[in-house]
Scaffold this motif. Structure first.
Motif, PDB file in Angstrom:
ATOM      1  N   UNK A  96       0.947  -1.172   0.147  1.00 48.53           N
ATOM      2  CA  UNK A  96      -0.318  -0.538  -0.013  1.00 48.53           C
ATOM      3  C   UNK A  96       0.588   1.118  -0.265  1.00 48.53           C
ATOM      4  N   UNK A  97       0.633   2.004  -0.985  1.00 49.06           N
ATOM      5  CA  UNK A  97       2.019   3.004  -1.141  1.00 49.06           C
ATOM      6  C   UNK A  97       1.810   4.182  -0.106  1.00 49.06           C
ATOM      7  N   UNK A 114       4.792  16.659   0.725  1.00 55.98           N
ATOM      8  CA  UNK A 114       3.262  16.723   1.273  1.00 55.98           C
ATOM      9  C   UNK A 114       2.827  15.714   2.186  1.00 55.98           C
ATOM     10  N   UNK A 115       3.451  14.562   2.298  1.00 56.96           N
ATOM     11  CA  UNK A 115       2.749  13.041   3.258  1.00 56.96           C
ATOM     12  C   UNK A 115       1.866  13.138   2.434  1.00 56.96           C
ATOM     13  N   UNK A 116       1.683  12.933   1.180  1.00 58.65           N
ATOM     14  CA  UNK A 116       1.064  11.481   0.359  1.00 58.65           C
ATOM     15  C   UNK A 116       1.451  10.506   0.109  1.00 58.65           C
ATOM     16  N   UNK A 160       5.405   5.337  -2.710  1.00 61.16           N
ATOM     17  CA  UNK A 160       5.371   5.868  -3.824  1.00 61.16           C
ATOM     18  C   UNK A 160       6.924   5.917  -5.022  1.00 61.16           C
ATOM     19  N   UNK A 161       6.884   5.827  -6.591  1.00 61.70           N
ATOM     20  CA  UNK A 161       8.303   5.996  -6.382  1.00 61.70           C
ATOM     21  C   UNK A 161       8.016   7.884  -6.597  1.00 61.70           C
ATOM     22  N   UNK A 186      11.183  12.822 -11.199  1.00 62.37           N
ATOM     23  CA  UNK A 186      12.103  13.782 -11.344  1.00 62.37           C
ATOM     24  C   UNK A 186      11.178  15.398 -10.582  1.00 62.37           C
ATOM     25  N   UNK A 187      10.275  15.235 -11.121  1.00 62.74           N
ATOM     26  CA  UNK A 187       9.434  16.375 -10.796  1.00 62.74           C
ATOM     27  C   UNK A 187       8.962  16.664  -9.449  1.00 62.74           C
ATOM     28  N   UNK A 188       8.564  16.127  -9.040  1.00 66.04           N
ATOM     29  CA  UNK A 188       8.686  16.117  -7.548  1.00 66.04           C
ATOM     30  C   UNK A 188      10.263  15.649  -6.885  1.00 66.04           C
TER      31      UNK A 188
END
Length: 79
Positions: free
Chosen positions: A7-8, A29-31, A35-36, A39-41
């Protein structure tokens, strides 16, 4: 290699303390902690770290713009 699905939206136990700190400090942002990252993140987080680093250093002499210029010069040399 087979990996079980996870569960991501749930932080892995080994990362829970670090995840809590990094989200509390506003870098993520804690979400979707599992998840992988794109590059933007990664760019958003790197930029937040960079700005905070400049502010921290500027606290010693109060001049963020000079530090930003120096850092941009250093970053340009790294390319």
């Amino acid at each position: 290699m087979y990996h079980s699905q996870r569960d991501i939206n749930v932080v892995s136990p080994w990362a829970a303390k670090t995840w809590a700190g990094i989200t509390a400090n506003g870098y993520y942002d804690s979400t979707c902690p599992g998840a992988l990252i794109t590059r933007e993140e990664s760019a958003v987080v790197t930029n937040r770290l960079r700005k905070n680093f400049l502010k921290l250093i500027a606290g010693t002499n109060g001049n963020v713009s000079d530090l930003d210029k120096r850092l941009k010069k250093i970053e340009a040399e790294e390319k």
